[in-house]
Design an enzyme around this catalytic site. Structure first.
Site, PDB file in Angstrom:
ATOM      1  N   HIS A  91      -4.482  10.789   5.211  1.00  0.00           N
ATOM      2  CA  HIS A  91      -3.524   9.902   6.155  1.00  0.00           C
ATOM      3  C   HIS A  91      -2.719  10.623   7.244  1.00  0.00           C
ATOM      4  O   HIS A  91      -2.024  10.070   8.073  1.00  0.00           O
ATOM      5  CB  HIS A  91      -2.363   9.694   5.058  1.00  0.00           C
ATOM      6  CG  HIS A  91      -1.990  10.613   4.230  1.00  0.00           C
ATOM      7  ND1 HIS A  91      -1.205  11.878   4.573  1.00  0.00           N
ATOM      8  CD2 HIS A  91      -2.020  10.793   2.993  1.00  0.00           C
ATOM      9  CE1 HIS A  91      -1.029  12.675   3.518  1.00  0.00           C
ATOM     10  NE2 HIS A  91      -1.192  12.106   2.300  1.00  0.00           N
ATOM     11  N   ASP A 122       0.775  -1.433  -0.136  1.00  0.00           N
ATOM     12  CA  ASP A 122      -0.062   0.042  -0.076  1.00  0.00           C
ATOM     13  C   ASP A 122       0.858   1.326   0.040  1.00  0.00           C
ATOM     14  O   ASP A 122       2.178   1.182   0.531  1.00  0.00           O
ATOM     15  CB  ASP A 122      -0.977   0.177   1.239  1.00  0.00           C
ATOM     16  CG  ASP A 122      -2.023   1.213   0.913  1.00  0.00           C
ATOM     17  OD1 ASP A 122      -2.542   1.225   0.036  1.00  0.00           O
ATOM     18  OD2 ASP A 122      -2.011   1.883   2.120  1.00  0.00           O
ATOM     19  N   GLU A 167       0.761   5.933   0.480  1.00  0.00           N
ATOM     20  CA  GLU A 167       0.076   7.064   0.641  1.00  0.00           C
ATOM     21  C   GLU A 167       0.700   7.929  -0.040  1.00  0.00           C
ATOM     22  O   GLU A 167       2.138   7.942  -0.209  1.00  0.00           O
ATOM     23  CB  GLU A 167       0.059   7.261   2.198  1.00  0.00           C
ATOM     24  CG  GLU A 167      -0.411   6.341   3.157  1.00  0.00           C
ATOM     25  CD  GLU A 167      -1.881   6.225   2.926  1.00  0.00           C
ATOM     26  OE1 GLU A 167      -2.662   7.206   2.422  1.00  0.00           O
ATOM     27  OE2 GLU A 167      -2.497   5.209   3.203  1.00  0.00           O
ATOM     28  N   HIS A 198      -5.496   6.683   7.404  1.00  0.00           N
ATOM     29  CA  HIS A 198      -4.839   5.626   6.509  1.00  0.00           C
ATOM     30  C   HIS A 198      -3.328   5.431   6.640  1.00  0.00           C
ATOM     31  O   HIS A 198      -3.025   6.675   6.980  1.00  0.00           O
ATOM     32  CB  HIS A 198      -5.047   6.005   5.127  1.00  0.00           C
ATOM     33  CG  HIS A 198      -6.423   5.630   4.706  1.00  0.00           C
ATOM     34  ND1 HIS A 198      -6.723   5.231   3.251  1.00  0.00           N
ATOM     35  CD2 HIS A 198      -7.624   5.884   4.922  1.00  0.00           C
ATOM     36  CE1 HIS A 198      -7.967   5.236   3.057  1.00  0.00           C
ATOM     37  NE2 HIS A 198      -8.549   5.906   4.292  1.00  0.00           N
ATOM     38  N   ASP A 249      -2.451  -0.644   6.462  1.00  0.00           N
ATOM     39  CA  ASP A 249      -3.456  -1.025   5.480  1.00  0.00           C
ATOM     40  C   ASP A 249      -2.785  -2.395   4.763  1.00  0.00           C
ATOM     41  O   ASP A 249      -3.639  -3.184   4.426  1.00  0.00           O
ATOM     42  CB  ASP A 249      -3.802   0.219   4.755  1.00  0.00           C
ATOM     43  CG  ASP A 249      -4.386   1.183   5.268  1.00  0.00           C
ATOM     44  OD1 ASP A 249      -4.929   0.993   6.367  1.00  0.00           O
ATOM     45  OD2 ASP A 249      -4.915   2.102   4.503  1.00  0.00           O
TER      46      ASP A 249
END
Length: 244
Positions: free
Chosen positions: A57, A7, A9, A152, A157
């Site tokens: 985030h 994942d 960001e 997040h 995640d």
């Protein structure tokens, strides 16, 4: 089977507008068991972060000022994921950002480094058409605790996605996932010798299935084939073996 749950960001939603990765998180799974190996970096994007992304985030530009640039961690990251299957929720988003970062360094796309890429959002939509299939909805559907996910985060995640993936695909591999401590202690010699343990080989007693057991086995495979919409791994393996 080596799988990497990944994942990211980012500073915004569109890598084509110059947005960058600011957090990259990966967790490794081998044979459907987490290996406790992970790759996690915060990155200095060398640009501003959109207010909308910051609200998602919570990672500020001030926090990232002393963090490495993507160029500084690219080789280490590629070594970590090399040869593995990448599993990503909404894969086109993350793959697009990763390839944009690699292109800035004149490096090949991530797909050329990894064995394959699987999108769990596509899988979730196939399993649950017409329903919400974001990570929070899937956690609720499969009874996975994500109460600690207030914002997040790439590593968090990725860890949650690994749990979700195992739950979504459990029907085909529940026999593997349900192994207890006693069964693990009696794992095949090959698995145990990989960590340097000397194991004496002993003659194996082979018990053949009778007609009723074979019929029950075939009925179970047919049920799995129907439930998984034609994706029963055992039948695929048998078909490949027969073709060879």
């Amino acid at each position: 089977m080596r799988q990497i749950f990944l994942d990211t960001e980012t500073t915004g939603l569109e890598h084509k507008l110059g947005h960058r990765i600011i957090e990259l998180g990966c967790v490794e799974m081998r044979n459907r068991r987490l290996s406790n190996r992970h790759f996690h970096r915060y990155l200095n994007p060398e640009r501003e972060i959109d207010a909308g992304a910051l609200a998602v985030h919570g990672i500020s530009l001030e926090f990232l000022q002393d963090k490495p640039r993507f160029a500084e961690i690219a080789a280490e990251f590629l070594d970590f994921v090399r040869g593995a299957e990448l599993i990503i929720h909404n894969a086109p988003f993350d793959i697009g950002f990763l390839n944009a970062e690699l292109a800035r360094l004149d490096m090949a796309p991530i797909e050329t480094v990894c064995h394959a890429v699987q999108d769990t959002l596509v899988l979730a939509k196939e399993l649950h058409p017409g329903k919400k299939n974001n990570l929070n909805a899937l956690c609720e559907r499969y009874g996975i605790d994500n109460s600690h996910r207030t914002l997040h985060g790439a590593l968090l995640d990725a860890e949650i996605l690994a749990e979700v993936y195992v739950s979504m695909t459990r029907g085909q591999e529940s026999l593997i996932m349900d192994l207890g401590e006693e069964a693990l202690a009696n794992a095949p010699v090959l698995e145990r010798t990989q960590v340097g343990i000397e194991v004496a080989r002993r003659a194996q007693c082979v018990i053949r299935a009778d007609v009723d057991e074979i019929a029950a086995h075939e009925a179970l495979l047919a049920a799995i084939q129907k439930e998984s919409k034609g994706k029963c791994l055992w039948l695929e393996a048998e078909s490949t073996e027969n073709a060879a």
